[in-house]
Design a protein around this motif. Structure first.
Motif, PDB file in Angstrom:
ATOM      1  N   VAL A   1      -4.989  54.831  43.834  1.00  0.00           N
ATOM      2  CA  VAL A   1      -6.121  54.707  42.911  1.00  0.00           C
ATOM      3  C   VAL A   1      -6.910  53.445  43.264  1.00  0.00           C
ATOM      4  O   VAL A   1      -6.309  52.382  43.457  1.00  0.00           O
ATOM      5  N   PRO A   2      -8.230  53.520  43.361  1.00  0.00           N
ATOM      6  CA  PRO A   2      -9.023  52.333  43.700  1.00  0.00           C
ATOM      7  C   PRO A   2      -8.798  51.171  42.733  1.00  0.00           C
ATOM      8  O   PRO A   2      -8.656  51.373  41.528  1.00  0.00           O
TER       9      PRO A   2
ATOM     10  N   ASN B   1       6.706  53.781  48.539  1.00  0.00           N
ATOM     11  CA  ASN B   1       5.832  53.455  47.411  1.00  0.00           C
ATOM     12  C   ASN B   1       5.194  52.097  47.675  1.00  0.00           C
ATOM     13  O   ASN B   1       5.488  51.441  48.683  1.00  0.00           O
ATOM     14  N   ILE B   2       4.343  51.669  46.776  1.00  0.00           N
ATOM     15  CA  ILE B   2       3.784  50.315  46.848  1.00  0.00           C
ATOM     16  C   ILE B   2       4.487  49.475  45.787  1.00  0.00           C
ATOM     17  O   ILE B   2       4.428  49.788  44.599  1.00  0.00           O
ATOM     18  N   THR B   3       5.160  48.431  46.237  1.00  0.00           N
ATOM     19  CA  THR B   3       5.912  47.580  45.325  1.00  0.00           C
ATOM     20  C   THR B   3       5.246  46.211  45.250  1.00  0.00           C
ATOM     21  O   THR B   3       5.080  45.536  46.268  1.00  0.00           O
TER      22      THR B   3
ATOM     23  N   VAL C   1      -2.882  61.443  36.339  1.00  0.00           N
ATOM     24  CA  VAL C   1      -3.781  62.551  36.660  1.00  0.00           C
ATOM     25  C   VAL C   1      -3.445  63.140  38.029  1.00  0.00           C
ATOM     26  O   VAL C   1      -3.561  64.345  38.247  1.00  0.00           O
ATOM     27  N   PHE C   2      -2.983  62.286  38.959  1.00  0.00           N
ATOM     28  CA  PHE C   2      -2.797  62.716  40.346  1.00  0.00           C
ATOM     29  C   PHE C   2      -1.352  63.027  40.731  1.00  0.00           C
ATOM     30  O   PHE C   2      -1.126  63.739  41.704  1.00  0.00           O
ATOM     31  N   THR C   3      -0.387  62.490  40.028  1.00  0.00           N
ATOM     32  CA  THR C   3       0.999  62.676  40.436  1.00  0.00           C
ATOM     33  C   THR C   3       1.932  62.686  39.233  1.00  0.00           C
ATOM     34  O   THR C   3       1.628  62.088  38.196  1.00  0.00           O
ATOM     35  N   ASP C   4       3.048  63.398  39.399  1.00  0.00           N
ATOM     36  CA  ASP C   4       4.064  63.436  38.349  1.00  0.00           C
ATOM     37  C   ASP C   4       4.975  62.216  38.401  1.00  0.00           C
ATOM     38  O   ASP C   4       5.754  61.982  37.480  1.00  0.00           O
ATOM     39  N   GLN C   5       4.884  61.463  39.507  1.00  0.00           N
ATOM     40  CA  GLN C   5       5.710  60.260  39.636  1.00  0.00           C
ATOM     41  C   GLN C   5       5.107  59.129  38.782  1.00  0.00           C
ATOM     42  O   GLN C   5       3.970  58.727  39.026  1.00  0.00           O
TER      43      GLN C   5
ATOM     44  N   ILE D   1       4.273  51.501  42.313  1.00  0.00           N
ATOM     45  CA  ILE D   1       3.304  52.574  42.114  1.00  0.00           C
ATOM     46  C   ILE D   1       3.435  53.588  43.264  1.00  0.00           C
ATOM     47  O   ILE D   1       3.630  53.212  44.422  1.00  0.00           O
ATOM     48  N   PRO D   2       3.358  54.873  42.946  1.00  0.00           N
ATOM     49  CA  PRO D   2       3.543  55.903  43.974  1.00  0.00           C
ATOM     50  C   PRO D   2       2.354  55.995  44.927  1.00  0.00           C
ATOM     51  O   PRO D   2       1.220  55.772  44.523  1.00  0.00           O
TER      52      PRO D   2
END
Length: 342
Positions: A254-255, A286-288, A316-320, A335-336
């Motif tokens: 996400v931006p 993922n981004i940690t 909105v974009f992922t179930d994670q 964040i996924p």
């Protein structure tokens, strides 16, 4: 005429299936009755007659659907009413056509005696039930396909609306925080404030550009985060440090998500040159984002709206879900990474 040709073209595969089914049915009946194979068994006239009868039935069903169906949903009572009424009208029409043909060729007594009439009506009823079932199944399958497409478009429009609403909340938040920093710098160091303003103008131009995007690449977001951190260093010097490392840099995010997390770390922690707040960004599966905790002694209550906003955007974009891990010494947000195919 154009409307009829258009309907035939749109439903040509279904009509071809009906014709083939009628042809196979005629062969099966003839073989069963005659118990032999000859050229007559494979002639198509019976199949063509059955196909024409089926088309008459389809036309009758279609009329009743348009007349009685009140909702777009499948309702058993409505379908039963439409189907039974269509079969009765179909039997009436077929008998009228049969009577006109018999009258023309003088075969009324042969074709409309009690035994023949009952057999013919029963045969037409069975055919009507079979072909009418095919038509209803096909009709409601098509309706369901259209409904699913409309539902997909609606969900997409809803998602777009939600994302735009969330971004509308974030941009003023970003602008307000950095204008506060600029205000403080003007009082402390005008040259530094001028440099900060130039960097901020360039960065905010990027913020406006990505505001129209749902997702951007992780690489682009990481590069922007490093550039944004230069604004933080302009204000706080070595009180806040950024360290990045990555195993891969594919996928989307996400931006402005990293920018928000950097801002979050600065807002909640009080760094100094002797005890800096170290923010690490690791990109793997993922981004940690992790920072050591040096809580500010007295700060006003923070709503957490920006972080909740980010969580909603990712939903909105992922179930994670975003993961938040908080200990006495560290604060971590995972964040996924969203696959590029989305």
């Amino acid at each position: 005429m154009k409307t009829i040709l258009k309907q035939i073209s749109q439903n040509r595969y279904f009509l071809l299936f009906i014709l083939l089914f009628a042809y196979i049915q005629s062969i099966h009946v003839r073989v069963t009755v005659r118990r032999t194979l000859n050229r007559y068994i494979f002639t198509p006239e019976a199949a063509v007659a059955t196909f024409i009868s089926a088309c008459i039935l389809f036309f009758v069903i279609d009329i009743f659907i348009k007349k009685w169906q009140r909702s777009s949903k499948f309702r058993g009572r409505e379908i039963f009413k439409i189907f039974t009424s269509s079969l009765l009208v179909y039997l009436l029409v077929m008998n009228m056509i049969g009577f006109m043909i018999s009258l023309t060729f003088g075969t009324i007594e042969k074709n409309f005696n009690r035994e023949t009439f009952i057999f013919t009506s029963f045969s037409d009823l069975i055919d009507g039930f079979v072909y009418g079932s095919f038509f209803l199944a096909y009709r409601y399958y098509k309706k369901n396909v259209v409904y699913q497409k409309q539902l997909l478009l609606y969900e997409q429009a809803l998602s777009d609306s939600k994302i735009n609403q969330l971004k509308t909340q974030l941009n003023p938040h970003f602008l307000f925080n950095n204008l506060n920093v600029l205000d403080q710098l003007i009082e402390e160091d005008r040259q530094k404030a001028s440099d900060f303003l130039n960097e901020f103008a360039e960065i905010y131009r990027y913020v406006l550009d990505v505001s129209d995007k749902k997702l951007i690449s992780v690489q682009e977001e990481l590069a922007f985060a490093e550039k944004y951190f230069s604004l933080i260093r302009s204000k706080y010097g070595n009180a806040y440090m950024l360290q990045t490392d990555y195993e891969n840099i594919t996928g989307n995010t996400v931006p402005l998500s990293l920018q928000l997390l950097l801002e979050n770390a600065v807002q909640h922690n009080l760094g100094s040159s002797s005890h800096p707040v170290l923010i690490t960004v690791h990109v793997g599966k993922n981004i940690t984002v992790t920072n050591n905790r040096i809580p500010k002694r007295s700060i006003k209550k923070i709503s957490g709206r920006a972080l909740n906003n980010l969580i909603e955007q990712y939903s909105v974009f992922t179930d994670q879900p975003l993961e938040i891990v908080k200990t006495e010494t560290e604060f971590t947000i995972i964040i996924p990474i969203i696959p590029e195919k989305i």
